[in-house]
Design a protein around this motif. Structure first.
Motif, mmCIF file in Angstrom:
data_model
loop_
_atom_site.group_PDB
_atom_site.id
_atom_site.type_symbol
_atom_site.label_atom_id
_atom_site.label_comp_id
_atom_site.label_asym_id
_atom_site.label_seq_id
_atom_site.Cartn_x
_atom_site.Cartn_y
_atom_site.Cartn_z
ATOM 1 N N ALA A 1 0.860 -1.182 0.000
ATOM 2 C CA ALA A 1 0.000 0.000 0.000
ATOM 3 C C ALA A 1 0.895 1.230 0.000
ATOM 4 O O ALA A 1 2.006 1.201 0.540
ATOM 5 N N GLY A 2 0.410 2.313 -0.594
ATOM 6 C CA GLY A 2 1.265 3.476 -0.814
ATOM 7 C C GLY A 2 1.543 4.302 0.428
ATOM 8 O O GLY A 2 2.704 4.532 0.789
ATOM 9 N N HIS A 3 0.495 4.791 1.091
ATOM 10 C CA HIS A 3 0.764 5.707 2.204
ATOM 11 C C HIS A 3 1.428 5.000 3.384
ATOM 12 O O HIS A 3 2.273 5.605 4.057
ATOM 13 N N PRO A 4 1.182 3.707 3.645
ATOM 14 C CA PRO A 4 1.970 3.026 4.683
ATOM 15 C C PRO A 4 3.457 2.956 4.351
ATOM 16 O O PRO A 4 4.304 3.103 5.241
ATOM 17 N N TRP B 1 1.598 -4.538 -7.996
ATOM 18 C CA TRP B 1 1.613 -4.796 -6.560
ATOM 19 C C TRP B 1 0.416 -4.157 -5.865
ATOM 20 O O TRP B 1 0.047 -4.555 -4.766
ATOM 21 N N ALA B 2 -0.155 -3.137 -6.470
ATOM 22 C CA ALA B 2 -1.218 -2.372 -5.827
ATOM 23 C C ALA B 2 -2.536 -3.129 -5.871
ATOM 24 O O ALA B 2 -2.861 -3.770 -6.868
ATOM 25 N N PRO B 3 -3.324 -3.067 -4.795
ATOM 26 C CA PRO B 3 -4.652 -3.688 -4.824
ATOM 27 C C PRO B 3 -5.514 -3.069 -5.922
ATOM 28 O O PRO B 3 -5.337 -1.900 -6.278
ATOM 29 N N TYR C 1 -11.794 5.080 -7.119
ATOM 30 C CA TYR C 1 -10.922 6.263 -7.118
ATOM 31 C C TYR C 1 -11.492 7.225 -8.144
ATOM 32 O O TYR C 1 -11.356 7.026 -9.353
ATOM 33 N N ALA C 2 -12.169 8.260 -7.661
ATOM 34 C CA ALA C 2 -12.797 9.253 -8.527
ATOM 35 C C ALA C 2 -11.793 10.372 -8.791
ATOM 36 O O ALA C 2 -11.214 10.922 -7.853
ATOM 37 N N GLY D 1 -1.977 6.327 -1.925
ATOM 38 C CA GLY D 1 -0.816 6.211 -2.796
ATOM 39 C C GLY D 1 -0.939 5.125 -3.837
ATOM 40 O O GLY D 1 -0.510 5.298 -4.990
ATOM 41 N N ALA D 2 -1.537 3.976 -3.483
ATOM 42 C CA ALA D 2 -1.656 2.872 -4.434
ATOM 43 C C ALA D 2 -2.546 3.246 -5.610
ATOM 44 O O ALA D 2 -2.260 2.906 -6.764
#
Length: 215
Positions: free
Chosen positions: A71-74, A111-113, A139-140, A173-174
């Motif tokens: 995950a991006g922000h983690p 890698w991203a969900p 994601y809008a 982030g993802a």
């Protein structure tokens, strides 16, 4: 309860906003996946990170209801906190670099969900959206004129749709990584109330995602 740090990741230029992140530095104290999932649920952040080896950057990521390989922000937040050159996630090794007050990570889009990337005609349309019913991670986004250089400005909102208490994700982030891979150009994303995410595609198929982090 095991002690944890709380960070704000992808803060705006004025240091406000950002997506809250829980970071449990003593991950081995909660070795069982069930224990980690239970704590992530009690903390209630969109994601909580368990650090299994701080020197090597080995981490394990959970939402309130499920484990995520990446995950991006983690990753951005934990990289900033640990000061390591890379992170080891279940999906793969994430490289890290710093440029001023921005911490960057590099990862692969696959890698991203999965997220549904839904384009709208204007930022006003994105701002006016109601939270959709659970069942789909949406994601809008809309194009704006607020980019810099060759970066495309984006207004975005993220709706996890998991029915786990997180109706809207302040900064994702993802999802920004997936949108960058789809559009093939650098982005400056303003998400949620005013969080900011920077991205850029790399020549080797990786995508960089960066942002400011604060306690």
């Amino acid at each position: 309860m095991t002690g944890h740090e709380v960070l704000r990741v992808f803060c705006g230029a004025d240091g406000r906003f950002g997506n809250e992140l829980g970071v449990v530095l003593d991950g081995p104290a909660l070795a069982a996946r069930e224990e980690r999932q239970a704590l992530a649920g009690r903390l209630g952040f969109s994601e909580t990170v368990f650090v299994d080896d701080a020197s090597r950057g080995v981490i394990d990521i959970y939402t309130p209801t499920l484990r995520l390989p990446f995950a991006g922000h983690p990753c951005v937040g934990t990289a900033w906190l640990l000061g390591v050159p890379e992170l080891v996630t279940a999906a793969g090794t994430v490289s890290v670099r710093r440029d001023g007050d921005v911490t960057w990570i590099a990862a692969r889009a696959d890698w991203a969900p999965a997220r549904t990337l839904r384009e709208f005609g204007s930022s006003g349309q994105v701002d006016a959206l109601e939270v959709p019913p659970p069942g789909e991670w949406v994601y809008a986004w809309a194009r704006t004129d607020e980019g810099a250089g060759d970066a495309l400005g984006i207004r975005a909102r993220g709706f996890p749709g998991r029915d786990d208490g997180i109706d809207e994700d302040e900064a994702t982030g993802a999802a920004a990584l997936l949108l960058t891979a789809e559009l093939g150009r650098p982005l400056v994303v303003t998400q949620g109330r005013g969080s900011q995410i920077f991205t850029r595609p790399l020549a080797d198929g990786m995508v960089e995602v960066g942002g400011r982090v604060s306690r």
